[in-house]
Design an enzyme around this catalytic site. Sequence first.
Site, short mmCIF file in Angstrom:
data_model
loop_
_atom_site.label_atom_id
_atom_site.label_comp_id
_atom_site.label_asym_id
_atom_site.label_seq_id
_atom_site.Cartn_x
_atom_site.Cartn_y
_atom_site.Cartn_z
N ASP A 61 -11.17 2.73 4.61
CA ASP A 61 -11.27 1.40 4.62
C ASP A 61 -13.13 1.11 4.43
O ASP A 61 -13.60 0.10 4.42
CB ASP A 61 -11.02 0.57 5.96
N LYS B 270 0.82 -1.26 0.14
CA LYS B 270 0.19 -0.17 0.14
C LYS B 270 0.91 1.32 -0.02
O LYS B 270 0.65 2.21 -0.66
CB LYS B 270 -0.84 0.07 1.28
N GLN C 273 -4.63 -1.32 9.72
CA GLN C 273 -4.34 -2.96 9.11
C GLN C 273 -4.89 -3.90 10.07
O GLN C 273 -4.57 -3.87 11.33
CB GLN C 273 -3.01 -3.07 9.03
#
Length: 286
Positions: free
Chosen positions: A123, A56, A100
């Site tokens: 997200d 990422k 994460q």
Amino acid sequence: MPDQARIIDGKAAAAALRGEIGREVAAIKAERGLAPGLHVVLVGEDPASRVYVASKEKLAAEIGMNSVAHRLPAETSEAELLAKIASLNADDAVDGILVQLPLPKHIDTGAIIDAIDPAKDVDGLHPINAGKLAGGKNGLVPCTPLGCMLLLRQALPTLSGLEAVVIGRSELVGRPVAQLLLQADCTVTIAHSRTRDLAAVVRRADIVVAAVGRPHFVKRDWIKPGATVIDVGINRTPDGKLVGDVDFAEAVSVAGAITPVPGGVGPMTIACLLRNTLTAFRARRG
């Protein structure tokens, strides 16, 4: 119907999307001297998570975003992580925040997601963004479901009126992708482990989205000839191979189009994270 399904190339689609976002970021930099800022928080040393975060970070930097990874030790307390999120929420240079998952067991994942500013929740997991999605309003959408929809729109001339079956009801994939399919005017069924005669339900579908986390779960005779199959599953077999939830070798001879694993939905997830970061940047900065 062809003898073999068209393979939906997620790598190519993701590269094209990243290129498009990169051009927009370059234009914003030229016009305003700003770049979207994506901050990823990693707690602990989970090997898969470390790989995802590095990927990422690299891809965000490649398209000109300000990309920062905050790597915290596994013993970081919930209070310390909440303090880190509060500082990112307050930092105007931060447009997107991603924590994460999975987190270490001593940290309440729900409390962490709830603490992220919904306007920076790239997200798409905050309850406010989930509520906007359920209500058909604009918000930040979870990356994997968004990627599924972009691949479907490439594969099919229209989604309106098609029958879609989503196998799996998770908050990460199953439910949000069902909401997006509804918004696209599909007739949607969410199937799961308690569904009676699951194979017969799936066999009705023009679109199958498999997100159950069980290798080769969906068999050839479950699939309606010509159906479009989106395989979200990523499962590692005992011999180390990555396989999907769909038995690809069987399904490819009956489906009209299908995503492979790897190389299907996976690359689109990170590309959609970058898209969400750009969306958040625009919404925050007008």
